[in-house]
Write a protein that holds these residues in place. Structure first.
Motif, short mmCIF file in Angstrom:
data_model
loop_
_atom_site.label_atom_id
_atom_site.label_comp_id
_atom_site.label_asym_id
_atom_site.label_seq_id
_atom_site.Cartn_x
_atom_site.Cartn_y
_atom_site.Cartn_z
N LEU A 88 31.33 55.69 47.04
CA LEU A 88 31.93 56.35 45.89
C LEU A 88 30.64 57.39 45.49
O LEU A 88 30.71 58.38 45.12
N SER A 89 29.40 56.63 45.42
CA SER A 89 28.21 57.65 45.00
C SER A 89 27.97 58.28 46.12
O SER A 89 27.28 59.56 45.61
N ALA A 90 28.28 58.35 47.49
CA ALA A 90 28.00 59.33 48.21
C ALA A 90 28.48 60.83 47.91
O ALA A 90 27.91 61.69 48.20
N ASN A 91 29.92 60.67 47.34
CA ASN A 91 30.56 61.92 46.90
C ASN A 91 29.59 62.60 45.85
O ASN A 91 29.74 63.77 45.66
N VAL A 92 29.24 61.84 44.83
CA VAL A 92 28.29 62.36 43.81
C VAL A 92 27.02 62.93 44.56
O VAL A 92 26.59 63.89 44.04
N ILE A 93 26.34 62.17 45.19
CA ILE A 93 25.16 62.68 45.72
C ILE A 93 25.18 63.96 46.62
O ILE A 93 24.30 64.87 46.46
N LYS A 94 26.33 63.90 47.44
CA LYS A 94 26.69 65.12 48.28
C LYS A 94 26.73 66.29 47.49
O LYS A 94 26.12 67.31 47.66
N LYS A 95 27.33 66.31 46.32
CA LYS A 95 27.51 67.28 45.29
C LYS A 95 26.30 67.88 45.05
O LYS A 95 26.01 69.10 44.85
N TYR A 96 25.04 67.05 44.59
CA TYR A 96 23.98 67.36 44.47
C TYR A 96 23.15 68.05 45.62
O TYR A 96 22.48 69.01 45.43
N LEU A 97 23.31 67.57 46.79
CA LEU A 97 22.50 68.00 48.01
C LEU A 97 22.90 69.23 48.51
O LEU A 97 22.29 69.95 48.76
N MET A 98 24.43 69.23 48.31
CA MET A 98 24.85 70.85 48.87
C MET A 98 24.83 71.75 47.80
O MET A 98 24.94 72.82 47.88
N GLY A 99 24.32 71.53 46.35
CA GLY A 99 24.47 72.53 45.43
C GLY A 99 25.82 72.92 44.74
O GLY A 99 25.92 73.84 44.16
N MET A 100 26.75 71.95 45.05
CA MET A 100 28.24 72.06 44.37
C MET A 100 28.34 71.95 42.84
O MET A 100 29.15 72.17 42.46
N HIS A 101 27.16 71.60 42.34
CA HIS A 101 27.16 71.31 40.97
C HIS A 101 26.70 72.46 40.11
O HIS A 101 26.41 72.67 38.95
N LYS A 102 26.38 73.72 40.84
CA LYS A 102 25.97 75.05 40.26
C LYS A 102 26.88 76.08 40.44
O LYS A 102 27.69 76.20 41.40
N PRO A 103 27.05 76.88 39.40
CA PRO A 103 28.09 77.73 39.44
C PRO A 103 27.83 78.88 40.57
O PRO A 103 28.63 79.86 40.67
N ILE A 104 26.60 78.85 41.22
CA ILE A 104 26.42 79.91 42.26
C ILE A 104 26.57 79.32 43.43
O ILE A 104 26.38 80.08 44.45
N TYR A 105 27.36 78.22 43.55
CA TYR A 105 27.48 77.76 44.88
C TYR A 105 28.29 78.66 45.82
O TYR A 105 29.23 79.29 45.59
#
Lengths: 158, 178
Positions: free
Chosen positions: B29-46
């Motif tokens: 479950l935490s892999a999905n969260v970490i992935k988001k930060y690694l790929m930059g999916m938490h930024k509006p410029i993604y």
């Protein structure tokens, strides 16, 4: 001006075969190897390419939609609101922005987006709307996990 | 606010360093969260072609928690490429061998398989304990929220606090406690 077709017209006046194949070869001009030189291979690949192009016209729209959704949910997360409740709040306050313009605002005008998020959450607060999707991923005001906005909402008088 | 100030953004393209405490967290479950930060999916410029991913430092990977009976049931598959080269290793064996392996594989598998994946994984640093080298720790500016609170163990609560806790009843004198 150079007319390249005239030379071909003189050379090949007979049946349609040359021109029929030529149409395919023109479409296969940028392929590599036998895919561009042999007609039987070229025509197969050109037909596949045309089918892909037809399908991709829909897929492109879907891809853009996914990208906008990713960007909007990323921006919403920064302002402690889920994309779902953001959408609901904006709709209720009669701000009818589509995905494209919302994601553009999120990327290029973050302050505008912040105001929109504030408007949405205020409107939902006034309406007493509780986001069911918040229950599993609590969005606390600070990093203290015991402090959950949902609990605050439930405690407050409405 | 002037039009120029309104759209001004600082450090939008900067690489931020995040820290994630894996203690008592489900790696899948935490892999999905970490992935988001690694790929930059938490930024509006993604954008998938945009190199906007961040660095995530995972600590305490030795203390991850698998669901149910997964330590004994879950097998990790490996094939050497030669005939008869297949091997299945149980999760607890993998974890004993390398405490960072399970979380690493979980994050790797949560991402879509493309050319970018291995480069994105390079931005993930995993440490089995709490000790992180100083030169890495000084870059960290953000902490990723844990998915679930770390439960308190009864034997870690101070003795006097346990004694002070209100009781429903006292055990009878002749009651035998196992």
């Amino acid at each position: 001006m150079v007319f390249l077709t005239i030379a071909n017209l003189i050379r090949c006046r007979g049946p349609d075969e040359f021109w029929r194949k030529r149409k395919i070869f023109r479409l296969a001009a940028h392929y590599i190897g036998r895919r561009r030189n042999c007609y039987s291979v070229a025509v197969r690949n050109v037909h596949h390419a045309l089918v892909y192009a037809t399908k991709a016209r829909r897929l492109k729209k879907q891809d853009m939609k996914d990208l906008w959704d990713t960007r909007i949910s990323a921006a919403c997360e920064q302002h402690n609101i889920t994309a779902f409740s953001m959408r609901e709040g904006l709709e209720r306050s009669n701000i009818l922005l589509d995905r494209k313009s919302l994601s553009d605002l999120a990327a290029w005008e973050p302050k505008t987006f912040q105001c929109l998020a504030a408007v949405a959450s205020r409107k939902l607060h006034l309406d007493g709307f509780i986001d069911g999707t918040d229950q599993k991923a609590p969005t606390g005001k600070n990093l203290n996990l015991d402090n959950v906005i949902l609990d605050d909402w439930l405690k407050e008088k409405k | 606010m002037s039009a120029a100030k309104r759209v001004q953004q600082w450090a939008t393209f900067a690489r931020t360093w995040h820290i994630f405490d894996c203690k008592w967290q489900d790696p899948y479950l935490s892999a999905n969260v970490i992935k988001k930060y690694l790929m930059g999916m938490h930024k509006p410029i993604y954008h998938p072609m945009n190199d906007c991913g961040d660095v995530v430092v995972c600590i305490n990977s030795r203390d991850i928690a698998l669901r149910g009976d997964d330590w004994r049931q879950r097998a990790y598959f490996h094939h050497t490429g030669y005939p008869g080269g297949a091997s299945w290793t149980l999760a607890w064996e993998v974890h004993n061998k390398d405490p960072t392996m399970i979380i690493k594989k979980a994050v790797y598998r949560s991402m879509k398989g493309n050319l970018q994946r291995r480069h994105t994984m390079q931005r993930m640093l995993i440490y089995p304990g709490e000790e992180v080298p100083e030169d890495i720790m000084q870059n960290v500016t953000n902490q990723i929220r844990q998915l679930r609170p770390v439960p308190t163990r009864l034997d870690h609560i101070p003795e006097d606090e346990v004694k002070k806790y209100p009781k429903v009843m006292e055990y009878p004198e002749d009651y035998v406690l196992k």
